[in-house]
Design an enzyme around this catalytic site. Structure first.
Site, PDB file in Angstrom:
ATOM      1  N   ASP A  63       7.287   8.224  -5.169  1.00 42.08           N
ATOM      2  CA  ASP A  63       7.619   7.006  -5.906  1.00 42.08           C
ATOM      3  C   ASP A  63       8.928   6.467  -5.333  1.00 42.08           C
ATOM      4  O   ASP A  63       9.942   7.174  -5.329  1.00 42.08           O
ATOM      5  CB  ASP A  63       7.781   7.395  -7.390  1.00 42.08           C
ATOM      6  CG  ASP A  63       8.092   6.207  -8.283  1.00 42.08           C
ATOM      7  OD1 ASP A  63       8.629   5.193  -7.792  1.00 42.08           O
ATOM      8  OD2 ASP A  63       7.815   6.313  -9.490  1.00 42.08           O
ATOM      9  N   TYR A 156      10.470 -10.302 -11.154  1.00 44.04           N
ATOM     10  CA  TYR A 156      10.009 -10.230  -9.760  1.00 44.04           C
ATOM     11  C   TYR A 156      10.854 -11.138  -8.866  1.00 44.04           C
ATOM     12  O   TYR A 156      11.353 -10.718  -7.818  1.00 44.04           O
ATOM     13  CB  TYR A 156       8.536 -10.647  -9.697  1.00 44.04           C
ATOM     14  CG  TYR A 156       7.930 -10.593  -8.319  1.00 44.04           C
ATOM     15  CD1 TYR A 156       7.524  -9.384  -7.769  1.00 44.04           C
ATOM     16  CD2 TYR A 156       7.747 -11.756  -7.568  1.00 44.04           C
ATOM     17  CE1 TYR A 156       6.958  -9.334  -6.494  1.00 44.04           C
ATOM     18  CE2 TYR A 156       7.182 -11.712  -6.304  1.00 44.04           C
ATOM     19  CZ  TYR A 156       6.785 -10.495  -5.771  1.00 44.04           C
ATOM     20  OH  TYR A 156       6.230 -10.443  -4.518  1.00 44.04           O
ATOM     21  N   LYS A 160      13.408 -10.060  -5.756  1.00 39.68           N
ATOM     22  CA  LYS A 160      13.222 -10.455  -4.356  1.00 39.68           C
ATOM     23  C   LYS A 160      14.458 -11.196  -3.820  1.00 39.68           C
ATOM     24  O   LYS A 160      14.754 -11.126  -2.622  1.00 39.68           O
ATOM     25  CB  LYS A 160      11.949 -11.288  -4.197  1.00 39.68           C
ATOM     26  CG  LYS A 160      10.672 -10.509  -4.529  1.00 39.68           C
ATOM     27  CD  LYS A 160      10.475  -9.275  -3.634  1.00 39.68           C
ATOM     28  CE  LYS A 160       9.176  -8.547  -3.911  1.00 39.68           C
ATOM     29  NZ  LYS A 160       8.966  -7.380  -3.030  1.00 39.68           N
TER      30      LYS A 160
HETATM   31  N1  LIG Z   1       0.547 -10.478  -1.953  1.00 43.39           N
HETATM   32  C1  LIG Z   1       1.433 -11.444  -1.933  1.00 43.39           C
HETATM   33  O1  LIG Z   1       1.090 -12.621  -2.076  1.00 43.39           O
HETATM   34  C2  LIG Z   1       2.893 -11.149  -1.715  1.00 43.39           C
HETATM   35  C3  LIG Z   1       3.755 -12.244  -1.595  1.00 43.39           C
HETATM   36  C4  LIG Z   1       5.110 -12.008  -1.403  1.00 43.39           C
HETATM   37  C5  LIG Z   1       5.594 -10.715  -1.322  1.00 43.39           C
HETATM   38  N2  LIG Z   1       4.728  -9.657  -1.450  1.00 43.39           N
HETATM   39  C6  LIG Z   1       5.296  -8.324  -1.392  1.00 43.39           C
HETATM   40  O2  LIG Z   1       4.647  -7.543  -0.401  1.00 43.39           O
HETATM   41  C7  LIG Z   1       4.655  -6.173  -0.806  1.00 43.39           C
HETATM   42  C8  LIG Z   1       3.225  -5.613  -0.725  1.00 43.39           C
HETATM   43  O3  LIG Z   1       2.427  -6.324  -1.658  1.00 43.39           O
HETATM   44  P1  LIG Z   1       0.819  -6.343  -1.651  1.00 43.39           P
HETATM   45  O4  LIG Z   1       0.438  -7.759  -1.843  1.00 43.39           O
HETATM   46  O5  LIG Z   1       0.298  -5.565  -0.523  1.00 43.39           O
HETATM   47  O6  LIG Z   1       0.552  -5.629  -3.059  1.00 43.39           O
HETATM   48  P2  LIG Z   1      -0.426  -4.444  -3.487  1.00 43.39           P
HETATM   49  O7  LIG Z   1      -0.296  -4.381  -4.954  1.00 43.39           O
HETATM   50  O8  LIG Z   1      -1.776  -4.630  -2.874  1.00 43.39           O
HETATM   51  O9  LIG Z   1       0.234  -3.162  -2.800  1.00 43.39           O
HETATM   52  C9  LIG Z   1       1.435  -2.598  -3.250  1.00 43.39           C
HETATM   53  C10 LIG Z   1       1.402  -1.120  -2.962  1.00 43.39           C
HETATM   54  O10 LIG Z   1       2.641  -0.564  -3.425  1.00 43.39           O
HETATM   55  C11 LIG Z   1       2.344   0.648  -4.104  1.00 43.39           C
HETATM   56  N3  LIG Z   1       3.413   0.975  -5.044  1.00 43.39           N
HETATM   57  C12 LIG Z   1       3.645   0.405  -6.254  1.00 43.39           C
HETATM   58  N4  LIG Z   1       4.677   1.004  -6.859  1.00 43.39           N
HETATM   59  C13 LIG Z   1       5.101   1.993  -6.015  1.00 43.39           C
HETATM   60  C14 LIG Z   1       6.121   2.956  -6.095  1.00 43.39           C
HETATM   61  N5  LIG Z   1       6.903   3.060  -7.181  1.00 43.39           N
HETATM   62  N6  LIG Z   1       6.292   3.811  -5.057  1.00 43.39           N
HETATM   63  C15 LIG Z   1       5.475   3.730  -3.969  1.00 43.39           C
HETATM   64  N7  LIG Z   1       4.493   2.832  -3.848  1.00 43.39           N
HETATM   65  C16 LIG Z   1       4.311   1.969  -4.864  1.00 43.39           C
HETATM   66  C17 LIG Z   1       1.008   0.395  -4.777  1.00 43.39           C
HETATM   67  O11 LIG Z   1       0.361   1.598  -5.163  1.00 43.39           O
HETATM   68  C18 LIG Z   1       0.269  -0.394  -3.714  1.00 43.39           C
HETATM   69  O12 LIG Z   1      -0.427   0.458  -2.830  1.00 43.39           O
HETATM   70  C19 LIG Z   1       5.255  -6.135  -2.209  1.00 43.39           C
HETATM   71  O13 LIG Z   1       6.616  -5.785  -2.154  1.00 43.39           O
HETATM   72  C20 LIG Z   1       5.098  -7.561  -2.689  1.00 43.39           C
HETATM   73  O14 LIG Z   1       6.050  -7.924  -3.660  1.00 43.39           O
HETATM   74  C21 LIG Z   1       3.390  -9.858  -1.646  1.00 43.39           C
END
Ligand SMILES: NC(=O)c1ccc[n+]([C@@H]2O[C@H](COP(=O)([O-])OP(=O)(O)OC[C@H]3O[C@@H](n4cnc5c(N)ncnc54)[C@H](O)[C@@H]3O)[C@@H](O)[C@H]2O)c1
Length: 258
Positions: A63, A156, A160
Site C-alpha cells: 500500500d 482529488y 494532484k
Molecule cells: N484515468 C484518468 O482519466 C486519469 C486522469 C488523470 C490522472 N490519473 C491518474 O493516473 C493514475 C492511474 O489511474 P488509472 O486511471 O489507471 O486508475 P485505476 O483505478 O485504473 O488504477 C489505479 C491503480 O492504483 C491501485 N491503487 C489504489 N490505491 C493504492 C494503494 N494505496 N497502494 C497501491 N496501489 C493502489 C489500484 O488498485 C489500481 O490498480 C492515478 O494516480 C490517477 O489519479 C488518471
C-alpha cells in the site's frame, strides 16, 4: 547496446500503470509492478506480459500510503534486479465530494494515497538513486485536476496540485544528482477510474457516464486509451529527455491549455 535499467511502478495491476509497465518493457527495462492486496491476479498477468517481451518482471503487493511498504518495495527491487533507475508513482484514487460534502475519511484517505504515497515513492527512489550515483528518473501521476480543479472532486484535485508542487520541489533538489523528476497530467483516460460498465449502466451506459453525471461536466467525457500516457512516460525516461525536469505535462486532447 545500452545497459538494462530497472523500474518500479505503483498502481500497476491495471489501467495507466499497467500500460506504462508494458511500454517500458519494450525499451529494455526490467519492471517491478506494485499494487494493493486483492490485485495479485492482475499483477501476475502484467508480470507474465512483461516476461513475454523478454524482460524481467516482479510483482510486489503493498500500500503506497504505508511508508514501510514503499521502502520495502524499493529494497526488493534492488535485491532482485540489482538497482533502481526509474520510479513511477502512479497509484491514485478519486473519491467524490465537494468542500461541503467531502468527509474527513475521503480527505485523509485521498491525501494518504495520492500525496503521502507519492512522497514516499519519490523519497525512497531518490535515496537509492543518489546512493547508486548514476542519476535516475522519477515520475508522478498528476492530473488535469492538478492544474484546474474538477467540481465534486475536491480532495482529488487538491492532492494532484500537491503532486505538481512535490514534483517541482524534488526536481529542484535532485538536479545536482542528475535525477530528473516529472509528472503526467492526463485528461480523461478510459480506465476503471473514469469508465466502469456497471456504474455507467445506471446513467445511460456511455463510458464515463457516471463521472459526467457526478461532476456535472456538460461537455461530456471524451477519453483516450492509457497508451497515450505510457508513450509520454517512455519519452520521459529516455536518456535524451535529460533536459526536462520539474514539469507536469498535460495530455488531454486540448481540453484546456497551459
Ligand atoms: N484515468 C484518468 O482519466 C486519469 C486522469 C488523470 C490522472 N490519473 C491518474 O493516473 C493514475 C492511474 O489511474 P488509472 O486511471 O489507471 O486508475 P485505476 O483505478 O485504473 O488504477 C489505479 C491503480 O492504483 C491501485 N491503487 C489504489 N490505491 C493504492 C494503494 N494505496 N497502494 C497501491 N496501489 C493502489 C489500484 O488498485 C489500481 O490498480 C492515478 O494516480 C490517477 O489519479 C488518471
Amino acid at each position: 547496446m545500452a545497459a538494462t535499467r530497472f523500474a518500479l511502478i505503483t498502481g500497476a495491476a491495471q489501467g495507466i500503470g499497467a500500460a506504462i509497465a508494458l511500454r517500458l518493457a519494450d525499451d529494455n527495462i526490467d519492471v517491478a509492478v506494485f499494487d494493493i492486496k486483492g490485485q495479485e491476479e492482475k499483477l501476475d498477468g502484467v508480470v507474465k506480459a512483461i516476461e513475454a517481451k523478454g524482460r524481467r518482471g516482479l510483482a510486489i503487493v503493498g500500500d503506497v500510503s504505508v511508508e514501510e511498504d514503499v521502502k520495502g518495495a524499493v529494497d526488493k527491487v534492488v535485491e532482485v534486479f540489482g538497482g533502481l533507475d526509474i520510479m513511477v508513482a502512479n497509484a491514485g484514487v478519486a473519491k467524490l465530494g465537494t468542500i461541503v460534502t467531502a468527509t474527513t475519511d475521503t480527505w485523509k484517505s485521498t491525501m494518504g494515497i495520492n500525496v503521502d504515497g507519492v512522497f514516499y515513492c519519490y523519497k525512497y527512489a531518490a535515496i537509492q538513486m543518489i546512493k547508486q550515483g548514476r542519476g535516475g528518473r522519477i515520475i508522478g501521476a498528476c492530473s488535469g485536476a492538478g492544474k484546474r480543479p474538477i467540481p465534486n472532486l475536491l480532495a482529488y484535485s487538491t492532492s494532484k496540485f500537491a503532486v505538481r508542487g512535490l514534483t517541482q520541489a524534488a526536481a529542484q533538489e535532485l538536479a545536482q544528482y542528475n535525477i530528473q523528476v516529472n509528472a503526467y497530467a492526463p485528461g480523461w483516460i478510459m480506465t476503471a477510474m473514469v469508465a466502469d460498465e456497471q456504474r455507467d449502466a445506471k446513467f445511460g451506459g456511455e463510458p464515463g457516464a457516471f463521472l459526467n453525471h457526478a461532476i456535472g461536466d456538460s461537455g461530456g467525457i471524451k477519453g483516450a486509451e492509457p497508451e497515450v500516457i505510457a508513450e509520454l512516460v517512455a519519452y520521459m525516461v529516455k536518456p535524451q529527455a535529460y533536459f526536462m525536469t520539474g514539469q507536469s505535462v498535460c495530455v488531454n486532447g486540448g481540453y484546456f491549455m497551459d
